[in-house]
Write a protein that holds these residues in place. Structure first.
Motif, PDB file in Angstrom:
ATOM      1  N   HIS A   1      28.087 -32.423   9.253  1.00 35.26           N
ATOM      2  CA  HIS A   1      27.905 -33.288  10.422  1.00 35.26           C
ATOM      3  C   HIS A   1      27.022 -32.585  11.451  1.00 35.26           C
ATOM      4  CE1 HIS A   1      28.747 -36.318  13.426  1.00 35.26           C
ATOM      5  NE2 HIS A   1      29.147 -35.363  14.259  1.00 35.26           N
TER       6      HIS A   1
ATOM      7  N   CYS B   1      19.432 -32.172  12.938  1.00 30.42           N
ATOM      8  CA  CYS B   1      18.250 -32.775  12.317  1.00 30.42           C
ATOM      9  C   CYS B   1      17.830 -34.038  13.075  1.00 30.42           C
ATOM     10  CB  CYS B   1      18.545 -33.088  10.855  1.00 30.42           C
ATOM     11  SG  CYS B   1      17.134 -33.665   9.908  1.00 30.42           S
ATOM     12  N   ASP B   2      18.829 -34.896  13.367  1.00 36.03           N
ATOM     13  CA  ASP B   2      18.529 -36.125  14.105  1.00 36.03           C
ATOM     14  C   ASP B   2      17.976 -35.835  15.492  1.00 36.03           C
ATOM     15  OD1 ASP B   2      19.330 -37.768  11.997  1.00 36.03           O
ATOM     16  OD2 ASP B   2      21.376 -38.002  12.779  1.00 36.03           O
TER      17      ASP B   2
ATOM     18  N   CYS C   1      16.402 -37.693   8.276  1.00 34.97           N
ATOM     19  CA  CYS C   1      17.507 -36.849   7.843  1.00 34.97           C
ATOM     20  C   CYS C   1      18.435 -37.637   6.938  1.00 34.97           C
ATOM     21  CB  CYS C   1      18.266 -36.337   9.067  1.00 34.97           C
ATOM     22  SG  CYS C   1      17.163 -35.554  10.273  1.00 34.97           S
ATOM     23  N   ARG C   2      18.804 -37.055   5.796  1.00 36.18           N
ATOM     24  CA  ARG C   2      19.694 -37.694   4.830  1.00 36.18           C
ATOM     25  C   ARG C   2      20.887 -36.786   4.605  1.00 36.18           C
ATOM     26  NH1 ARG C   2      17.750 -41.668   6.102  1.00 36.18           N
ATOM     27  NH2 ARG C   2      15.978 -42.667   5.145  1.00 36.18           N
ATOM     28  N   ARG C   3      22.067 -37.325   4.633  1.00 41.92           N
ATOM     29  CA  ARG C   3      23.296 -36.545   4.519  1.00 41.92           C
ATOM     30  C   ARG C   3      23.793 -36.539   3.085  1.00 41.92           C
ATOM     31  NH1 ARG C   3      28.126 -35.745   7.759  1.00 41.92           N
ATOM     32  NH2 ARG C   3      29.240 -34.133   6.610  1.00 41.92           N
TER      33      ARG C   3
ATOM     34  N   CYS D   1      17.476 -33.114   3.657  1.00 43.07           N
ATOM     35  CA  CYS D   1      18.874 -33.252   3.261  1.00 43.07           C
ATOM     36  C   CYS D   1      19.743 -32.295   4.071  1.00 43.07           C
ATOM     37  CB  CYS D   1      19.020 -32.968   1.763  1.00 43.07           C
ATOM     38  SG  CYS D   1      20.602 -33.511   1.092  1.00 43.07           S
ATOM     39  N   THR D   2      20.809 -32.831   4.652  1.00 43.96           N
ATOM     40  CA  THR D   2      21.765 -32.031   5.419  1.00 43.96           C
ATOM     41  C   THR D   2      23.115 -32.078   4.723  1.00 43.96           C
ATOM     42  OG1 THR D   2      22.458 -33.875   6.809  1.00 43.96           O
ATOM     43  CG2 THR D   2      20.569 -32.598   7.574  1.00 43.96           C
TER      44      THR D   2
ATOM     45  N   GLU E   1      24.753 -30.209  10.954  1.00 42.20           N
ATOM     46  CA  GLU E   1      23.356 -30.193  10.490  1.00 42.20           C
ATOM     47  C   GLU E   1      22.696 -31.549  10.692  1.00 42.20           C
ATOM     48  OE1 GLU E   1      22.788 -26.874   6.963  1.00 42.20           O
ATOM     49  OE2 GLU E   1      22.733 -28.986   6.444  1.00 42.20           O
ATOM     50  N   GLN E   2      23.431 -32.602  10.385  1.00 44.94           N
ATOM     51  CA  GLN E   2      22.893 -33.950  10.556  1.00 44.94           C
ATOM     52  C   GLN E   2      22.559 -34.207  12.025  1.00 44.94           C
ATOM     53  OE1 GLN E   2      22.261 -36.142   7.985  1.00 44.94           O
ATOM     54  NE2 GLN E   2      21.368 -37.608   9.397  1.00 44.94           N
ATOM     55  N   GLN E   3      23.461 -33.799  12.937  1.00 43.39           N
ATOM     56  CA  GLN E   3      23.210 -33.978  14.370  1.00 43.39           C
ATOM     57  C   GLN E   3      21.972 -33.205  14.804  1.00 43.39           C
ATOM     58  OE1 GLN E   3      27.098 -32.879  16.043  1.00 43.39           O
ATOM     59  NE2 GLN E   3      27.145 -34.938  16.938  1.00 43.39           N
TER      60      GLN E   3
ATOM     61  N   CYS F   1      22.592 -32.315  -2.630  1.00 44.53           N
ATOM     62  CA  CYS F   1      21.233 -32.313  -2.083  1.00 44.53           C
ATOM     63  C   CYS F   1      20.212 -32.003  -3.173  1.00 44.53           C
ATOM     64  CB  CYS F   1      21.100 -31.291  -0.949  1.00 44.53           C
ATOM     65  SG  CYS F   1      21.642 -31.903   0.664  1.00 44.53           S
TER      66      CYS F   1
END
Length: 141
Positions: A97, A103-104, A113-115, A93-94, A99-101, A122
């Motif tokens: 944006h 993680c991806d 990765c889940r936002r 869980c991120t 963190e999501q980038q 989370c």
């Protein structure tokens, strides 16, 4: 850790839970949690209860009673045992944006990765098994 859920006062989503809590807290615990005067046991509340605790607004029955309880109840209603856990991807869980980038971009095998919009969201996702993990600062726990 407890393996069974505690008793709970459950209300409608549109009910004023703060008012319900305030009204119940006006009653002395010795009267609220005792059934002896009425010739019964566990009337309205468990006789073993010792206090009433107000839970956070974000807490729902699934989060409070936990996923394993809901799964066990579903299995009892259906008359079959819950399925054994299976190997699956880790859901990280991120909360931003960036963190999501990151993680991806890590492209770790067996991890997706889940936002979410916040640490609290989370944590809810983790408790509902919609995510598996998040890294948080000690002050966020």
């Amino acid at each position: 850790l407890l393996k069974e859920p505690r008793h709970a006062v459950i209300s409608r989503k549109d009910a004023d839970s703060e008012q319900i809590y305030k009204v119940l807290k006006q009653i002395p615990d010795s009267e609220l949690f005792s059934s002896a005067a009425f010739g019964g046991k566990d009337l309205m509340f468990s006789d073993a209860a010792t206090e009433l605790i107000e839970l956070p607004k974000i807490m729902d029955s699934f989060l409070y009673l936990r996923e394993d309880y809901h799964e066990a109840m579903r299995a009892l209603r259906a008359g079959n045992p819950p399925p054994p856990p299976q190997d699956r991807n880790i859901e990280w869980c991120t909360i931003s944006h960036a963190e999501q980038q990151k993680c991806d971009s890590l492209q770790i095998p067996h991890m997706e990765c889940r936002r979410a919009s916040s640490v609290e969201e989370c944590i809810q996702k983790i408790m509902r098994k919609e995510a598996d993990a998040i890294a948080v600062d000690g002050g966020q726990v």
